[in-house]
Design a protein around this motif. Sequence first.
Motif, PDB file in Angstrom:
ATOM      1  N   ILE A 219     -29.291  14.824 -41.107  1.00 10.21           N
ATOM      2  CA  ILE A 219     -29.589  13.415 -41.361  1.00 10.21           C
ATOM      3  C   ILE A 219     -29.248  13.036 -42.799  1.00 10.21           C
ATOM      4  O   ILE A 219     -28.614  12.021 -43.060  1.00 10.21           O
ATOM      5  CB  ILE A 219     -31.067  13.107 -41.073  1.00 10.21           C
ATOM      6  CG1 ILE A 219     -31.352  13.268 -39.580  1.00 10.21           C
ATOM      7  CG2 ILE A 219     -31.443  11.693 -41.528  1.00 10.21           C
ATOM      8  CD1 ILE A 219     -32.801  13.038 -39.207  1.00 10.21           C
ATOM      9  N   LYS A 220     -29.627  13.902 -43.746  1.00  7.50           N
ATOM     10  CA  LYS A 220     -29.447  13.549 -45.154  1.00  7.50           C
ATOM     11  C   LYS A 220     -28.398  14.399 -45.856  1.00  7.50           C
ATOM     12  O   LYS A 220     -27.747  13.947 -46.785  1.00  7.50           O
ATOM     13  CB  LYS A 220     -30.787  13.665 -45.897  1.00  7.50           C
ATOM     14  CG  LYS A 220     -31.825  12.652 -45.421  1.00  7.50           C
ATOM     15  CD  LYS A 220     -33.094  12.743 -46.230  1.00  7.50           C
ATOM     16  CE  LYS A 220     -34.114  11.701 -45.795  1.00  7.50           C
ATOM     17  NZ  LYS A 220     -35.374  11.773 -46.563  1.00  7.50           N
ATOM     18  N   ASP A 221     -28.241  15.661 -45.463  1.00  9.03           N
ATOM     19  CA  ASP A 221     -27.250  16.493 -46.132  1.00  9.03           C
ATOM     20  C   ASP A 221     -26.020  16.627 -45.243  1.00  9.03           C
ATOM     21  O   ASP A 221     -25.870  15.920 -44.253  1.00  9.03           O
ATOM     22  CB  ASP A 221     -27.833  17.862 -46.499  1.00  9.03           C
ATOM     23  CG  ASP A 221     -28.373  18.605 -45.278  1.00  9.03           C
ATOM     24  OD1 ASP A 221     -27.913  18.306 -44.159  1.00  9.03           O
ATOM     25  OD2 ASP A 221     -29.241  19.469 -45.440  1.00  9.03           O
ATOM     26  N   SER A 222     -25.113  17.533 -45.601  1.00  6.90           N
ATOM     27  CA  SER A 222     -23.857  17.662 -44.852  1.00  6.90           C
ATOM     28  C   SER A 222     -23.724  19.030 -44.205  1.00  6.90           C
ATOM     29  O   SER A 222     -22.613  19.493 -43.968  1.00  6.90           O
ATOM     30  CB  SER A 222     -22.664  17.416 -45.791  1.00  6.90           C
ATOM     31  OG  SER A 222     -22.685  18.342 -46.861  1.00  6.90           O
ATOM     32  N   SER A 223     -24.842  19.674 -43.917  1.00  3.21           N
ATOM     33  CA  SER A 223     -24.798  20.997 -43.317  1.00  3.21           C
ATOM     34  C   SER A 223     -25.634  21.036 -42.051  1.00  3.21           C
ATOM     35  O   SER A 223     -26.692  20.397 -41.972  1.00  3.21           O
ATOM     36  CB  SER A 223     -25.311  22.064 -44.293  1.00  3.21           C
ATOM     37  OG  SER A 223     -24.515  22.119 -45.449  1.00  3.21           O
ATOM     38  N   VAL A 224     -25.141  21.786 -41.064  1.00  9.08           N
ATOM     39  CA  VAL A 224     -25.921  22.068 -39.854  1.00  9.08           C
ATOM     40  C   VAL A 224     -26.565  23.431 -40.053  1.00  9.08           C
ATOM     41  O   VAL A 224     -25.873  24.408 -40.375  1.00  9.08           O
ATOM     42  CB  VAL A 224     -25.028  22.077 -38.605  1.00  9.08           C
ATOM     43  CG1 VAL A 224     -25.835  22.479 -37.380  1.00  9.08           C
ATOM     44  CG2 VAL A 224     -24.379  20.717 -38.395  1.00  9.08           C
ATOM     45  N   ASN A 225     -27.866  23.502 -39.898  1.00  9.36           N
ATOM     46  CA  ASN A 225     -28.593  24.748 -40.136  1.00  9.36           C
ATOM     47  C   ASN A 225     -29.421  25.117 -38.917  1.00  9.36           C
ATOM     48  O   ASN A 225     -30.022  24.248 -38.277  1.00  9.36           O
ATOM     49  CB  ASN A 225     -29.518  24.607 -41.349  1.00  9.36           C
ATOM     50  CG  ASN A 225     -28.777  24.243 -42.608  1.00  9.36           C
ATOM     51  OD1 ASN A 225     -27.987  25.026 -43.112  1.00  9.36           O
ATOM     52  ND2 ASN A 225     -29.018  23.045 -43.123  1.00  9.36           N
ATOM     53  N   CYS A 226     -29.433  26.405 -38.601  1.00  8.04           N
ATOM     54  CA  CYS A 226     -30.260  26.906 -37.505  1.00  8.04           C
ATOM     55  C   CYS A 226     -31.576  27.397 -38.079  1.00  8.04           C
ATOM     56  O   CYS A 226     -31.597  28.308 -38.914  1.00  8.04           O
ATOM     57  CB  CYS A 226     -29.553  28.041 -36.756  1.00  8.04           C
ATOM     58  SG  CYS A 226     -30.564  28.750 -35.426  1.00  8.04           S
ATOM     59  N   SER A 228     -33.793  29.029 -36.557  1.00  6.50           N
ATOM     60  CA  SER A 228     -34.205  30.286 -35.944  1.00  6.50           C
ATOM     61  C   SER A 228     -33.542  31.493 -36.606  1.00  6.50           C
ATOM     62  O   SER A 228     -34.207  32.380 -37.122  1.00  6.50           O
ATOM     63  CB  SER A 228     -33.905  30.271 -34.450  1.00  6.50           C
ATOM     64  OG  SER A 228     -34.312  31.474 -33.852  1.00  6.50           O
ATOM     65  N   CYS A 229     -32.195  31.508 -36.614  1.00  6.44           N
ATOM     66  CA  CYS A 229     -31.490  32.679 -37.143  1.00  6.44           C
ATOM     67  C   CYS A 229     -30.971  32.480 -38.557  1.00  6.44           C
ATOM     68  O   CYS A 229     -30.485  33.425 -39.175  1.00  6.44           O
ATOM     69  CB  CYS A 229     -30.339  33.068 -36.218  1.00  6.44           C
ATOM     70  SG  CYS A 229     -28.933  31.922 -36.262  1.00  6.44           S
ATOM     71  N   GLY A 230     -31.046  31.252 -39.077  1.00  4.50           N
ATOM     72  CA  GLY A 230     -30.589  30.998 -40.433  1.00  4.50           C
ATOM     73  C   GLY A 230     -29.103  30.721 -40.566  1.00  4.50           C
ATOM     74  O   GLY A 230     -28.602  30.595 -41.688  1.00  4.50           O
ATOM     75  N   ALA A 231     -28.364  30.628 -39.460  1.00  6.58           N
ATOM     76  CA  ALA A 231     -26.927  30.346 -39.531  1.00  6.58           C
ATOM     77  C   ALA A 231     -26.700  28.989 -40.198  1.00  6.58           C
ATOM     78  O   ALA A 231     -27.517  28.072 -40.066  1.00  6.58           O
ATOM     79  CB  ALA A 231     -26.317  30.362 -38.132  1.00  6.58           C
ATOM     80  N   HIS A 232     -25.562  28.875 -40.898  1.00  6.04           N
ATOM     81  CA  HIS A 232     -25.318  27.707 -41.744  1.00  6.04           C
ATOM     82  C   HIS A 232     -23.871  27.260 -41.576  1.00  6.04           C
ATOM     83  O   HIS A 232     -22.945  28.063 -41.697  1.00  6.04           O
ATOM     84  CB  HIS A 232     -25.609  28.098 -43.201  1.00  6.04           C
ATOM     85  CG  HIS A 232     -25.237  27.065 -44.210  1.00  6.04           C
ATOM     86  ND1 HIS A 232     -25.972  25.932 -44.419  1.00  6.04           N
ATOM     87  CD2 HIS A 232     -24.197  27.014 -45.082  1.00  6.04           C
ATOM     88  CE1 HIS A 232     -25.411  25.223 -45.374  1.00  6.04           C
ATOM     89  NE2 HIS A 232     -24.334  25.851 -45.797  1.00  6.04           N
ATOM     90  N   TRP A 233     -23.700  25.979 -41.259  1.00  2.00           N
ATOM     91  CA  TRP A 233     -22.351  25.436 -41.110  1.00  2.00           C
ATOM     92  C   TRP A 233     -22.183  24.244 -42.052  1.00  2.00           C
ATOM     93  O   TRP A 233     -22.639  23.135 -41.748  1.00  2.00           O
ATOM     94  CB  TRP A 233     -22.093  24.982 -39.666  1.00  2.00           C
ATOM     95  CG  TRP A 233     -21.993  26.098 -38.684  1.00  2.00           C
ATOM     96  CD1 TRP A 233     -20.878  26.791 -38.319  1.00  2.00           C
ATOM     97  CD2 TRP A 233     -23.067  26.647 -37.904  1.00  2.00           C
ATOM     98  NE1 TRP A 233     -21.187  27.736 -37.369  1.00  2.00           N
ATOM     99  CE2 TRP A 233     -22.520  27.676 -37.104  1.00  2.00           C
ATOM    100  CE3 TRP A 233     -24.439  26.372 -37.820  1.00  2.00           C
ATOM    101  CZ2 TRP A 233     -23.302  28.423 -36.224  1.00  2.00           C
ATOM    102  CZ3 TRP A 233     -25.214  27.119 -36.963  1.00  2.00           C
ATOM    103  CH2 TRP A 233     -24.648  28.130 -36.169  1.00  2.00           C
ATOM    104  N   PRO A 234     -21.536  24.425 -43.217  1.00  2.00           N
ATOM    105  CA  PRO A 234     -21.234  23.282 -44.080  1.00  2.00           C
ATOM    106  C   PRO A 234     -20.167  22.407 -43.427  1.00  2.00           C
ATOM    107  O   PRO A 234     -19.579  22.782 -42.404  1.00  2.00           O
ATOM    108  CB  PRO A 234     -20.716  23.944 -45.364  1.00  2.00           C
ATOM    109  CG  PRO A 234     -20.196  25.266 -44.915  1.00  2.00           C
ATOM    110  CD  PRO A 234     -21.072  25.701 -43.767  1.00  2.00           C
ATOM    111  N   ARG A 235     -19.918  21.248 -44.009  1.00  2.00           N
ATOM    112  CA  ARG A 235     -19.007  20.282 -43.404  1.00  2.00           C
ATOM    113  C   ARG A 235     -17.638  20.890 -43.093  1.00  2.00           C
ATOM    114  O   ARG A 235     -17.036  20.588 -42.056  1.00  2.00           O
ATOM    115  CB  ARG A 235     -18.832  19.076 -44.333  1.00  2.00           C
ATOM    116  CG  ARG A 235     -17.934  17.986 -43.763  1.00  2.00           C
ATOM    117  CD  ARG A 235     -17.863  16.802 -44.705  1.00  2.00           C
ATOM    118  NE  ARG A 235     -19.132  16.098 -44.792  1.00  2.00           N
ATOM    119  CZ  ARG A 235     -19.509  15.142 -43.952  1.00  2.00           C
ATOM    120  NH1 ARG A 235     -18.705  14.783 -42.956  1.00  2.00           N
ATOM    121  NH2 ARG A 235     -20.664  14.529 -44.098  1.00  2.00           N
TER     122      ARG A 235
END
Length: 251
Positions: A219-226, A228-235
């Motif tokens: 909603i506010k930043d540009s990353s999708v974060n999980c 549960s497992c901590g996986a991180h997808w920047p733009r």
Amino acid sequence: MNTTHPDTPEDRPTWACALHRPPADGQDWVPADRGYATCSNCLDRLRAVMRDIGDRYRMLDPTPQKGATGRGAPGFGSRSPASDHVIAFTDPRSSQTAKVWVDRAGRACREDERPPVSIRGELDILAWDAADRLGLAGPHHRADVHDLLRHLDQRLDLITRDPDLVVEVAFKLRALQAALRPVTGDPRPKFIGLCPELLPEPDEAGVPLVCSARLYAPIKDSSVNCRSCGAHWPRERWLELGRSLQVAPAA
């Protein structure tokens, strides 16, 4: 108190901050402050969540939005002249128990199975649960939302020394904050699919396991974060994530 939710992985070390997400690959857990179950940053974030709940509660307005009533409004039954959702938030009697009854015509009626909670009621329960756990006096029976938030804030030093209690308090406060956001200007995060990240440990047969936790659009930043497992997808990895979600099973 029940703490079975994604913020409490079983492999979290006893010295690690109880509120931090699991670290990404190659990184270590964030340590808690000496004598506490959380780090100072998470203590500050918890206080920020409580301030935000108080601010958003002040913003609640039961007046219906323009266009919600009048000609063309959906349905034909009698309606409250105010926002029932906001009224439920501010009514201490609100409950998430869906009641069932039979009307005069013999028809079975049921309330919404996920009705809005009473913000004051939930905070009162949380404050009393924390007080009982700590062996302290509970809040005054006439305490309002802001009194209850101050009551919890005054006990945060003790709450953050108990790893189970602080996780439960943080989990419930975040849930109240999330419930208030859609009616105070913030949309609910959009569900985009199930996390396609492979977990580090396979199952008993050696088959790789996929996380499959629910992912939401930022909603506010540009990353999708999980969560549960901590996986991180920047733009710059969104196309890669999109391709993975297309082949992943639906929710």
